[in-house]
Design an enzyme around this catalytic site. Structure first.
Site, mmCIF file in Angstrom:
data_model
loop_
_atom_site.group_PDB
_atom_site.id
_atom_site.type_symbol
_atom_site.label_atom_id
_atom_site.label_comp_id
_atom_site.label_asym_id
_atom_site.label_seq_id
_atom_site.Cartn_x
_atom_site.Cartn_y
_atom_site.Cartn_z
ATOM 1 N N HIS A 159 -1.546 -9.059 19.430
ATOM 2 C CA HIS A 159 -0.086 -8.782 19.276
ATOM 3 C C HIS A 159 0.456 -9.074 17.813
ATOM 4 O O HIS A 159 1.684 -9.259 17.915
ATOM 5 C CB HIS A 159 0.780 -9.421 20.453
ATOM 6 C CG HIS A 159 0.330 -9.300 21.849
ATOM 7 N ND1 HIS A 159 0.539 -7.920 22.648
ATOM 8 C CD2 HIS A 159 -0.501 -10.024 22.599
ATOM 9 C CE1 HIS A 159 -0.127 -8.097 23.547
ATOM 10 N NE2 HIS A 159 -1.123 -9.130 23.699
ATOM 11 N N SER A 286 3.999 -2.472 -10.176
ATOM 12 C CA SER A 286 5.065 -1.465 -9.756
ATOM 13 C C SER A 286 5.690 -1.108 -11.215
ATOM 14 O O SER A 286 5.769 -1.907 -12.136
ATOM 15 C CB SER A 286 6.015 -2.309 -9.109
ATOM 16 O OG SER A 286 7.467 -1.888 -9.354
ATOM 17 N N LYS A 292 4.802 -7.481 -9.118
ATOM 18 C CA LYS A 292 3.960 -6.877 -7.876
ATOM 19 C C LYS A 292 2.555 -6.489 -8.354
ATOM 20 O O LYS A 292 2.309 -6.065 -9.535
ATOM 21 C CB LYS A 292 4.898 -5.457 -7.553
ATOM 22 C CG LYS A 292 6.075 -5.511 -6.914
ATOM 23 C CD LYS A 292 6.183 -6.134 -5.576
ATOM 24 C CE LYS A 292 5.556 -5.224 -4.431
ATOM 25 N NZ LYS A 292 6.510 -4.198 -4.121
ATOM 26 N N GLU A 299 -4.091 1.108 1.056
ATOM 27 C CA GLU A 299 -3.019 1.839 1.521
ATOM 28 C C GLU A 299 -3.157 3.463 1.558
ATOM 29 O O GLU A 299 -2.861 4.018 2.446
ATOM 30 C CB GLU A 299 -1.371 1.784 0.901
ATOM 31 C CG GLU A 299 -0.642 0.386 0.910
ATOM 32 C CD GLU A 299 0.262 0.142 -0.248
ATOM 33 O OE1 GLU A 299 1.319 0.698 0.188
ATOM 34 O OE2 GLU A 299 -0.109 -0.373 -1.239
#
Ligand code: ARG
Length: 466
Positions: A159, A286, A292, A299
């Site tokens: 979970h 970024s 970043k 992804e």
């Protein structure tokens, strides 16, 4: 109405199809990719036709030489594909016939229906074999990552809540297992893929004395015993796309596994977890925020799994409700199959490279693994060893966790008397449970994350993947 030239049409037609029909029905803009296998199939077919007495030896030689010439031109990017010739099959055959009169005999006893089924099987075989190897390389990258950081412990989650401690290697090996099943599924599908449909004609075979087994042998459609494998029903052979569906299904599940791995890596690379650092070369910056380091490769693996799942659904939907046998709908199978193959092969390769360029952040892993809550279950097991029924032990440790929360202390900082206010069964040795290394060393069942079990698994995989 504008008409195209009737070049690709039989004597039945006075005019070519309307220009927009030609454009709508053409597939050469994507099926040109089958050219190498189309030529391979044509050479085998021609070789057999000569043996069957349907081509003379000089005719065969001229056809083979013409096909070799076309091969060189395609390889050099000099071949002009014409959409008015519809597809890869007509383009190559028409060009051959323009150069070699005997080219007009090449289609003897053959239809584009068995030809395209052949080409796709040959093409998919040539993509599946290297994919098997690429999966093994990803497995090896995961094993090496686990090996390198053999002593790194992290929380295991259910979970997405911290649950119990595991070695990082154990978590990585879970993916090695999934990938092995994916690899085996692809390998097993190869056996069903590697069957030759040529000789099935349009749907009803041929009246000519073709030697199907010879063609199968020439094209490597043989089983482990070297026996030629040919399809056993001509109608099935020209309308069957099971092999493409199987690949798309295998690819979809493989992509789902890669997507889950990618998701773990994305989470672990974030500052909240901070368990790993993916090398600069496998992250991007970024355009706005200078701090970043984004895990874009992971992804995109996760994102691309969507289209591979979609391709499977598209393929099944395409086939559902098709009457026997060949229908032009089947032309729509190619882009879905090509896309699944390209996407899954790239995703496997990039995942392997990314894993090879990823390091564990030992301090952050250690800090997370020292959360004493991870060993609450071990404390219940401690009580079980004292003869307390597990349900009761579970309840008592739960009460202890609540007590620690009330006192604002970590579970392993409770004093003996604080523990004994919950229940007298907690003895002075209860706190010894909170040694994560020791806790793991007691988990050596087959499949468990104990150090010996994990080491044995790493060794087993190294041997299997060598
Ligand atoms: N381009 C076609 C396909 O991909 C080849 C087979 C064409 N057969 C036919 N009868 N029109 O399915």
């Amino acid at each position: 109405m504008k008409h195209t030239s009737p070049v690709s049409r039989s004597g039945r037609f006075a005019l070519g199809p309307a220009a927009d029909v030609a454009q709508f029905t053409a597939s050469v803009q994507f099926d040109w990719r089958l050219w190498r296998h189309d030529i391979l199939g044509s050479k085998a077919h021609a070789t057999m036709l000569e043996k069957a007495g349907l081509l003379t030896h000089p005719e065969l030689s001229a056809i083979l030489a013409g096909l070799d010439q076309i091969t060189k031109e395609i390889e050099a990017g000099k071949f002009r594909w014409k959409s008015e010739l519809e597809d890869v099959h007509m383009n190559i055959e028409a060009e051959l016939t323009r150069r070699v009169p005997a080219g007009a005999k090449l289609h003897t006893g053959r239809s584009r229906n068995d030809q395209v089924a052949l080409d796709m099987r040959l093409w998919l075989r040539d993509e599946t074999v290297p994919l098997l190897k690429e999966i093994s390389q990803l497995q090896l990258a995961l094993v090496e990552f686990g090996d390198k950081d053999l002593d790194v412990i992290i929380p295991g989650y259910t979970h997405l809540q911290r649950a119990q401690p595991v070695y990082l290697a154990h978590h990585l090996l879970a993916y090695v297992e999934m990938l092995e099943r994916d690899r085996q599924r692809l390998q097993q599908s190869l056996g069903r893929l590697n069957v030759c449909p040529l000789g099935s004609g349009a749907l009803a075979g041929s009246t000519l004395p073709l030697d199907r087994e010879m063609v199968a042998r020439l094209l490597g459609f043989v089983n482990a015993q070297g026996e030629p494998q040919v399809t056993q029903n001509s109608m099935d052979a020209v309308s069957d796309r099971d092999f493409a569906v199987e690949f798309c299904a295998n690819a979809a599940l493989l992509m789902v596994h890669l997507s889950r791995l990618a998701e773990d890596l994305v989470l672990w690379a974030g500052s909240e977890f901070g368990f790993i650092r993916i090398a600069d070369s496998y992250t991007t910056g970024s355009s706005l925020m200078p701090q970043k380091r984004n895990p874009d490769v992971a992804e995109l693996v996760r994102g691309k799994s969507g289209r591979v799942v979609g391709n499977l659904v598209a393929m099944l939907t395409l086939l559902k409700g098709l009457p026997m046998t060949y229908n032009r709908d089947l032309q729509e199978d190619k882009e879905r199959l090509f896309d699944s193959v390209d996407t899954v092969r790239a995703a496997v390769r990039l995942s392997a490279a990314m894993v090879q360029h990823t390091e564990a952040n030992r301090e952050r892993c250690l800090a997370a693994a020292e959360d004493p809550g991870l060993l609450a279950t071990d404390l219940a097991d401690y009580l079980v060893r004292k003869g307390i029924p597990f349900r009761k032990a579970h309840h008592l440790v739960g009460a202890l966790v609540a007590q620690a929360e009330r006192l604002g202390k970590p579970l392993n900082q409770l004093s003996l008397s604080e523990m004994r206010t919950v229940d007298k069964c907690f003895g002075p040795d209860a706190l010894e449970v909170f040694d994560v290394k020791r806790a793991l060393s007691e988990r050596n069942l087959t499949g468990a994350p104990g150090p010996e079990a994990v080491r044995a698994q790493l060794a087993r995989w190294r041997e299997l993947l060598a």
